[in-house]
Design an enzyme around this catalytic site. Structure first.
Site, mmCIF file in Angstrom:
data_model
loop_
_atom_site.group_PDB
_atom_site.id
_atom_site.type_symbol
_atom_site.label_atom_id
_atom_site.label_comp_id
_atom_site.label_asym_id
_atom_site.label_seq_id
_atom_site.Cartn_x
_atom_site.Cartn_y
_atom_site.Cartn_z
ATOM 1 N N LYS A 19 0.793 -1.238 0.185
ATOM 2 C CA LYS A 19 0.083 0.095 -0.091
ATOM 3 C C LYS A 19 0.891 1.099 -0.139
ATOM 4 O O LYS A 19 0.341 2.321 -0.480
ATOM 5 C CB LYS A 19 -0.929 0.050 1.146
ATOM 6 C CG LYS A 19 -1.858 -1.016 1.108
ATOM 7 C CD LYS A 19 -3.227 -0.491 0.138
ATOM 8 C CE LYS A 19 -4.078 -1.420 0.255
ATOM 9 N NZ LYS A 19 -5.499 -0.884 -0.483
ATOM 10 N N SER A 51 1.129 -9.489 -0.608
ATOM 11 C CA SER A 51 0.633 -8.227 -0.529
ATOM 12 C C SER A 51 1.174 -7.688 0.760
ATOM 13 O O SER A 51 1.191 -6.431 0.996
ATOM 14 C CB SER A 51 -0.766 -7.926 -0.593
ATOM 15 O OG SER A 51 -1.590 -8.923 -0.069
#
Length: 310
Positions: free
Chosen positions: A46, A296
């Protein structure tokens, strides 16, 4: 609707380079390599999108501060980026967000407000208006998508002949950016999104050819707390253009992937970060020799990790 381009992603790569870790491809087995975005300073991919979005703001706009809503990893990324630029940040998180993510967001200097999951977005928009701040959404923004697409740039640079890229899907910012980059640079490669079965709205939507909405209470059931969001019109347009398929994985398959990643690659991975590897493990022998899975994030509560590893 204007989609993100490979030029947008290349420009984003230049802007995020000073702060983003260029994560390597790690060998998992003879067919699979993993890209450990869990090694970013905030523990998740992110940072790429959040930092890029803030970097694209003018100094005047940025100085008024930023607001974000998140499941937890975008929160940390915006808090980190705001601290890097020396501006205030207010982050709205769901009440059931993992304590480790709430603490980390505060640790980067942001003010945190906890609300029911279904109220996150509305409350963030209220705060942005009342504070005169800029809202940095977790995925529904071209600059955020372009920043996440730098993951795809790096994959193809490190594995030019990649055949399949497996990518976690929630709101769709990551898979949108990665698929845009991979299809531009390696058109023959397949990009496969991966979701938990208990939050499989994007998979259902791709099959239906239109957005299918699941209630928040349904999506909250999965342990993959970072994958409880739903795609936007913008991210779904990218998925329809560039994503070949979206598959789903069970909760036990996610847990097994966490165990395998810890034992085989020495990575500590959260449930959301493990879904791409879980999809690979579902049918290992069917994937081609040059497959890459995006890991991720790694922001998992230590007690939860210990329980899974038992």
């Amino acid at each position: 609707m204007e989609l993100v381009t490979i030029s947008d992603i290349r420009a984003a790569a230049s802007l995020v380079a000073p702060v983003v870790v260029r994560t390597p491809l790690l060998r998992f087995d003879d067919r699979l390599s993993v890209k450990p975005e869990s090694l970013q300073p905030v523990g998740a991919f992110k940072l790429r999108g959040a930092y890029h979005a803030l970097a694209r703001l003018t100094d005047e706009v940025r100085a008024r501060g930023v607001v974000a809503f998140s499941s937890g990893n975008h929160a940390q990324a915006v808090a980190f980026a705001a601290r890097a630029f020396g501006v205030p940040a207010v982050i709205v998180l769901p009440e059931n967000a993992p304590a480790v993510k709430i603490a980390a967001t505060r640790g980067w200097g942001a003010t945190v407000e906890l609300v029911p999951m279904a109220d996150r977005e509305a409350r963030a928009y209220e705060l942005a208006e009342s504070l005169g701040a800029t809202l940095i959404p977790p995925f529904d923004h071209r600059d955020v998508i372009a920043g996440q697409g730098t993951v795809g740039l790096e994959i193809v640079a490190d594995r030019p002949e990649v055949d399949v890229v497996l990518v976690p899907v929630s709101g769709g910012g990551l898979v949108s950016g990665v698929a845009t980059a991979v299809k531009a640079l390696r058109p023959a490669a397949r990009v496969i999104g991966v979701e938990p079965e208990l939050a499989g709205d994007a998979a259902e939507s791709l099959r239906a050819g239109e957005l299918v909405r699941w209630q928040a209470v349904e999506r909250e059931r999965t342990s993959a707390d970072g994958l409880r969001a739903e795609p936007s019109e913008l991210t779904f347009a990218h998925m329809r253009a560039y994503v070949d398929d979206i598959v789903t994985v069970s909760e036990e398959e996610i847990a097994e992937a966490i165990r395998r990643l810890a034992r085989d690659t020495r990575l500590v991975v959260e449930p959301s970060g493990a879904v791409a590897v879980a999809a690979y493990l579902q049918r290992t022998e069917e994937w081609p020799a040059r497959t890459v899975a995006v890991v991720s994030g790694g922001n998992i509560d230590p007690d939860v990790f210990a329980k899974i590893m038992q």
